[in-house]
Design a protein around this motif. Sequence first.
Motif, PDB file in Angstrom:
ATOM      1  N   ALA A   1       0.904  -1.225   0.030  1.00 51.19           N
ATOM      2  CA  ALA A   1      -0.013   0.133  -0.221  1.00 51.19           C
ATOM      3  C   ALA A   1       0.958   1.331   0.040  1.00 51.19           C
ATOM      4  O   ALA A   1       0.315   2.142  -0.316  1.00 51.19           O
ATOM      5  CB  ALA A   1      -1.021   0.113   1.133  1.00 51.19           C
ATOM      6  N   ALA A   2       1.979   1.184   0.219  1.00 54.33           N
ATOM      7  CA  ALA A   2       2.976   2.463   0.349  1.00 54.33           C
ATOM      8  C   ALA A   2       4.270   2.103  -0.142  1.00 54.33           C
ATOM      9  O   ALA A   2       5.062   1.040   0.339  1.00 54.33           O
ATOM     10  CB  ALA A   2       2.719   3.045   1.590  1.00 54.33           C
ATOM     11  N   MET A   3       5.315   3.304  -0.317  1.00 53.78           N
ATOM     12  CA  MET A   3       6.460   2.993  -0.330  1.00 53.78           C
ATOM     13  C   MET A   3       7.255   4.437   0.016  1.00 53.78           C
ATOM     14  O   MET A   3       6.769   5.260  -0.278  1.00 53.78           O
ATOM     15  CB  MET A   3       7.059   2.677  -1.878  1.00 53.78           C
ATOM     16  N   LEU A   4       8.263   4.100   0.812  1.00 49.66           N
ATOM     17  CA  LEU A   4       9.147   5.491   0.891  1.00 49.66           C
ATOM     18  C   LEU A   4      10.279   5.569   0.148  1.00 49.66           C
ATOM     19  O   LEU A   4      11.166   4.744  -0.021  1.00 49.66           O
ATOM     20  CB  LEU A   4       9.413   5.446   2.733  1.00 49.66           C
ATOM     21  N   GLY A   5      10.625   6.696  -0.609  1.00 46.64           N
ATOM     22  CA  GLY A   5      11.577   7.181  -1.160  1.00 46.64           C
ATOM     23  C   GLY A   5      12.538   8.091  -0.910  1.00 46.64           C
ATOM     24  O   GLY A   5      12.287   9.026  -0.141  1.00 46.64           O
ATOM     25  N   VAL A   6      13.991   7.535  -1.006  1.00 44.89           N
ATOM     26  CA  VAL A   6      14.914   8.467  -0.509  1.00 44.89           C
ATOM     27  C   VAL A   6      15.825   8.906  -1.422  1.00 44.89           C
ATOM     28  O   VAL A   6      16.533   7.943  -2.319  1.00 44.89           O
ATOM     29  CB  VAL A   6      15.879   7.728   0.706  1.00 44.89           C
ATOM     30  N   GLY A   7      16.075  10.306  -1.756  1.00 47.18           N
ATOM     31  CA  GLY A   7      16.835  10.889  -2.499  1.00 47.18           C
ATOM     32  C   GLY A   7      18.314  10.995  -2.044  1.00 47.18           C
ATOM     33  O   GLY A   7      18.680  10.508  -1.005  1.00 47.18           O
ATOM     34  N   ARG A   8      19.140  11.488  -2.589  1.00 39.26           N
ATOM     35  CA  ARG A   8      20.605  11.765  -2.211  1.00 39.26           C
ATOM     36  C   ARG A   8      20.720  12.669  -1.138  1.00 39.26           C
ATOM     37  O   ARG A   8      19.912  13.418  -1.314  1.00 39.26           O
ATOM     38  CB  ARG A   8      21.684  12.150  -3.543  1.00 39.26           C
ATOM     39  N   ILE A   9      21.854  12.622  -0.516  1.00 38.48           N
ATOM     40  CA  ILE A   9      22.081  13.625   0.582  1.00 38.48           C
ATOM     41  C   ILE A   9      23.160  14.384   0.112  1.00 38.48           C
ATOM     42  O   ILE A   9      24.130  13.875  -0.302  1.00 38.48           O
ATOM     43  CB  ILE A   9      22.399  12.897   1.858  1.00 38.48           C
ATOM     44  N   SER A  10      22.784  15.813  -0.129  1.00 33.98           N
ATOM     45  CA  SER A  10      24.003  16.735  -0.613  1.00 33.98           C
ATOM     46  C   SER A  10      23.974  18.001   0.306  1.00 33.98           C
ATOM     47  O   SER A  10      22.888  18.527   0.830  1.00 33.98           O
ATOM     48  CB  SER A  10      23.638  16.745  -2.014  1.00 33.98           C
ATOM     49  N   ALA A  11      25.058  18.797   0.338  1.00 31.66           N
ATOM     50  CA  ALA A  11      25.117  19.711   0.993  1.00 31.66           C
ATOM     51  C   ALA A  11      24.458  20.993   0.422  1.00 31.66           C
ATOM     52  O   ALA A  11      24.502  21.205  -0.902  1.00 31.66           O
ATOM     53  CB  ALA A  11      26.692  20.331   1.010  1.00 31.66           C
ATOM     54  N   LYS A  12      23.545  21.649   1.067  1.00 32.76           N
ATOM     55  CA  LYS A  12      22.582  22.697   0.467  1.00 32.76           C
ATOM     56  C   LYS A  12      22.578  23.767   1.483  1.00 32.76           C
ATOM     57  O   LYS A  12      22.536  23.595   2.705  1.00 32.76           O
ATOM     58  CB  LYS A  12      21.283  22.219   0.164  1.00 32.76           C
ATOM     59  N   PRO A  13      21.996  25.155   1.118  1.00 36.41           N
ATOM     60  CA  PRO A  13      21.802  26.308   1.964  1.00 36.41           C
ATOM     61  C   PRO A  13      20.829  25.812   2.804  1.00 36.41           C
ATOM     62  O   PRO A  13      19.591  25.593   2.128  1.00 36.41           O
ATOM     63  CB  PRO A  13      21.932  27.228   1.175  1.00 36.41           C
ATOM     64  N   TRP A  14      20.914  25.899   4.125  1.00 34.10           N
ATOM     65  CA  TRP A  14      19.477  25.504   4.984  1.00 34.10           C
ATOM     66  C   TRP A  14      19.480  26.565   6.247  1.00 34.10           C
ATOM     67  O   TRP A  14      20.350  27.096   6.710  1.00 34.10           O
ATOM     68  CB  TRP A  14      19.742  24.097   5.192  1.00 34.10           C
ATOM     69  N   VAL A  15      18.274  26.941   6.495  1.00 30.72           N
ATOM     70  CA  VAL A  15      18.115  27.746   7.854  1.00 30.72           C
ATOM     71  C   VAL A  15      18.043  27.007   9.102  1.00 30.72           C
ATOM     72  O   VAL A  15      17.029  25.835   8.966  1.00 30.72           O
ATOM     73  CB  VAL A  15      16.865  28.751   7.693  1.00 30.72           C
ATOM     74  N   HIS A  16      19.269  26.898   9.745  1.00 34.36           N
ATOM     75  CA  HIS A  16      19.312  26.191  11.022  1.00 34.36           C
ATOM     76  C   HIS A  16      19.535  26.959  12.101  1.00 34.36           C
ATOM     77  O   HIS A  16      20.204  27.614  12.164  1.00 34.36           O
ATOM     78  CB  HIS A  16      20.727  25.315  10.849  1.00 34.36           C
ATOM     79  N   GLU A  17      18.274  26.787  12.934  1.00 28.71           N
ATOM     80  CA  GLU A  17      18.586  27.672  14.397  1.00 28.71           C
ATOM     81  C   GLU A  17      18.752  28.963  14.216  1.00 28.71           C
ATOM     82  O   GLU A  17      19.179  29.884  14.728  1.00 28.71           O
ATOM     83  CB  GLU A  17      19.524  26.998  15.209  1.00 28.71           C
ATOM     84  N   GLY A  18      17.595  29.561  12.996  1.00 28.47           N
ATOM     85  CA  GLY A  18      17.367  30.943  12.815  1.00 28.47           C
ATOM     86  C   GLY A  18      18.743  31.571  11.989  1.00 28.47           C
ATOM     87  O   GLY A  18      18.697  32.567  11.533  1.00 28.47           O
ATOM     88  N   GLU A  19      19.735  30.705  11.680  1.00 26.86           N
ATOM     89  CA  GLU A  19      20.774  31.024  10.750  1.00 26.86           C
ATOM     90  C   GLU A  19      20.851  30.360   9.545  1.00 26.86           C
ATOM     91  O   GLU A  19      20.566  29.237   9.493  1.00 26.86           O
ATOM     92  CB  GLU A  19      22.169  31.150  11.464  1.00 26.86           C
ATOM     93  N   LEU A  20      21.592  31.108   8.567  1.00 28.41           N
ATOM     94  CA  LEU A  20      21.699  30.417   7.199  1.00 28.41           C
ATOM     95  C   LEU A  20      22.999  29.553   7.189  1.00 28.41           C
ATOM     96  O   LEU A  20      24.009  30.195   7.695  1.00 28.41           O
ATOM     97  CB  LEU A  20      21.818  31.412   6.007  1.00 28.41           C
ATOM     98  N   ALA A  21      22.921  28.286   6.888  1.00 30.04           N
ATOM     99  CA  ALA A  21      24.211  27.638   6.942  1.00 30.04           C
ATOM    100  C   ALA A  21      24.211  26.572   5.903  1.00 30.04           C
ATOM    101  O   ALA A  21      23.072  26.171   5.363  1.00 30.04           O
ATOM    102  CB  ALA A  21      24.033  26.668   8.329  1.00 30.04           C
ATOM    103  N   VAL A  22      25.389  25.641   5.797  1.00 24.83           N
ATOM    104  CA  VAL A  22      25.299  24.603   4.783  1.00 24.83           C
ATOM    105  C   VAL A  22      24.971  23.343   5.570  1.00 24.83           C
ATOM    106  O   VAL A  22      25.767  23.092   6.511  1.00 24.83           O
ATOM    107  CB  VAL A  22      26.652  24.494   4.183  1.00 24.83           C
ATOM    108  N   ARG A  23      24.130  22.646   5.197  1.00 23.74           N
ATOM    109  CA  ARG A  23      23.643  21.513   5.830  1.00 23.74           C
ATOM    110  C   ARG A  23      23.404  20.195   4.858  1.00 23.74           C
ATOM    111  O   ARG A  23      23.228  20.523   3.627  1.00 23.74           O
ATOM    112  CB  ARG A  23      22.223  21.824   6.632  1.00 23.74           C
ATOM    113  N   GLN A  24      23.406  18.908   5.261  1.00 21.91           N
ATOM    114  CA  GLN A  24      23.066  17.845   4.565  1.00 21.91           C
ATOM    115  C   GLN A  24      21.841  17.757   4.348  1.00 21.91           C
ATOM    116  O   GLN A  24      21.289  17.150   5.430  1.00 21.91           O
ATOM    117  CB  GLN A  24      23.754  16.526   5.045  1.00 21.91           C
ATOM    118  N   VAL A  25      21.187  17.851   3.142  1.00 26.23           N
ATOM    119  CA  VAL A  25      19.897  17.951   2.893  1.00 26.23           C
ATOM    120  C   VAL A  25      19.292  16.687   1.973  1.00 26.23           C
ATOM    121  O   VAL A  25      20.155  16.183   1.224  1.00 26.23           O
ATOM    122  CB  VAL A  25      19.203  19.183   2.392  1.00 26.23           C
ATOM    123  N   VAL A  26      18.064  16.056   2.549  1.00 25.50           N
ATOM    124  CA  VAL A  26      17.583  14.915   1.578  1.00 25.50           C
ATOM    125  C   VAL A  26      16.254  15.082   1.299  1.00 25.50           C
ATOM    126  O   VAL A  26      15.491  15.820   2.077  1.00 25.50           O
ATOM    127  CB  VAL A  26      17.913  13.376   2.358  1.00 25.50           C
TER     128      VAL A  26
END
Length: 465
Positions: free
Chosen positions: A403-428
């Motif tokens: 009835a369902a399937m979870l898909g996972v893309g690549r994990i790559s470094a991207k700009p991300w707002v972390h704790e109110g600050e713009l940072a480079v994080r590993q995003v999927v």
Amino acid sequence: MAVVREFTLPDLGEGLTEAVIVQWLVEAGDVVAVDQPVVEVETAKAMVEVPCPYGGVVTARFGEEGAEVPVGAPLVTVAVGAVPDDLAASGGAPPVPAAEGADGAADSGSGNVLVGYGTSASAARRRRVRPGTPAGPGAGASAESPQAPASAAAGPTGSRADAAGAAAAGARTVAVISPLVRRIAREHGLDLQGLTGTGRDGLILRTDVESAIWALRERETAAAGAALGAGTAAVPGEERIPLRGMRGAAAEKFSRSRREIPDATCWVDADATELLAARAAMNVPGAPKVSLLALLARICTAALARYPELNATVDTATQEIVRLPAVHLGFAAQTDRGLVVPVVRDAQNRTVEELSAEMARLTETARSGGLSLAELTHGTFTLNNYGVFGVDGSTPIINHPEAAMLGVGRISAKPWVHEGELAVRQVVQLSFTFDHRVCDGGTAGGFLRYVADCVEQPALLLRAL
């Protein structure tokens, strides 16, 4: 007194009706024990060894390597009770105590012949009957020239055995050493019986097979062009690949899923930086390695515990949703023979370390073509890590009848707002494809959001321990 028993290709289960002989494991004249594998076959699901339920001397084999045989076709005949005493005393397979069958003859069989599930008895090592040693009727018959004894055709399957023996008697031995050559020929529907090799002693080489495939496709293209008429001339050099074996089985499952399941997909981006840090902390020197896929699998089982309606299937015959008690987690694995989905049984009861070990074992077995039907079927939920191909997102086809399937893309470094600050994080990017008959968007969104939260804060998993 020796009694000749005919062993036929057993019921393969899962709707499979035929198999291709990959490799014979015994020859005429070999002594075999009860439940000893006698032939390796390839089905649309996997490559498996087929155990023979009789112990004795192999008197004949039926079918060449590379030949497709239907369920119920004869594989071997075995002279039960024909093992010489000197072989039994010197370590060969001993005669099995006889029991009276319905026909009044001595019978010896385990009944353990279901392909892919193994047997309960360990196979004794084979001993070849020495030339001149009496070993029961027809002991000298072979696959290339099977002289099956008259008693082999006396049973209810006698006419089939006669036909198979007559067909095999006129066939020549195919001079092929390389398994790769056989696989290429099989995948392209090429009959090696009609091919003459250019190698030493007529050995069929890869170049011979590729040339024959090219010539075969040219003839098929010309015939198709003639049949379709002048307005639809064939394209020179086009290649036609038969949808057979595992490729055909996968194609049919994909098509059935699209026909029957009204699927929908939702997705979300998640910060996987903490998940990667948690995995690094787990993989301390000297400890068993934990894979990222195993961590994601553990997250899935925790999410399914919260949303059990997604661990389900739809019974179209009764128009009922069937919620399943155990999570049998499938995960997509790419192999040289195509896409397969091995299944981890009772994944909800396994630790991350146990999940990692089992997924590694199944992946290695899948790549060697040795997965059994039990390891490939009856999954309840699938995890698809398409990120290994370097892509961010996908809308995968549900693995019918799940009835369902979870898909996972690549994990790559991207700009991300972390704790109110713009940072480079590993995003999927996570995608969730679900059967809309089983749940609505609120349930699907809740499941996916919980998965994303666990990816971002792995400590949330402690609540599910």
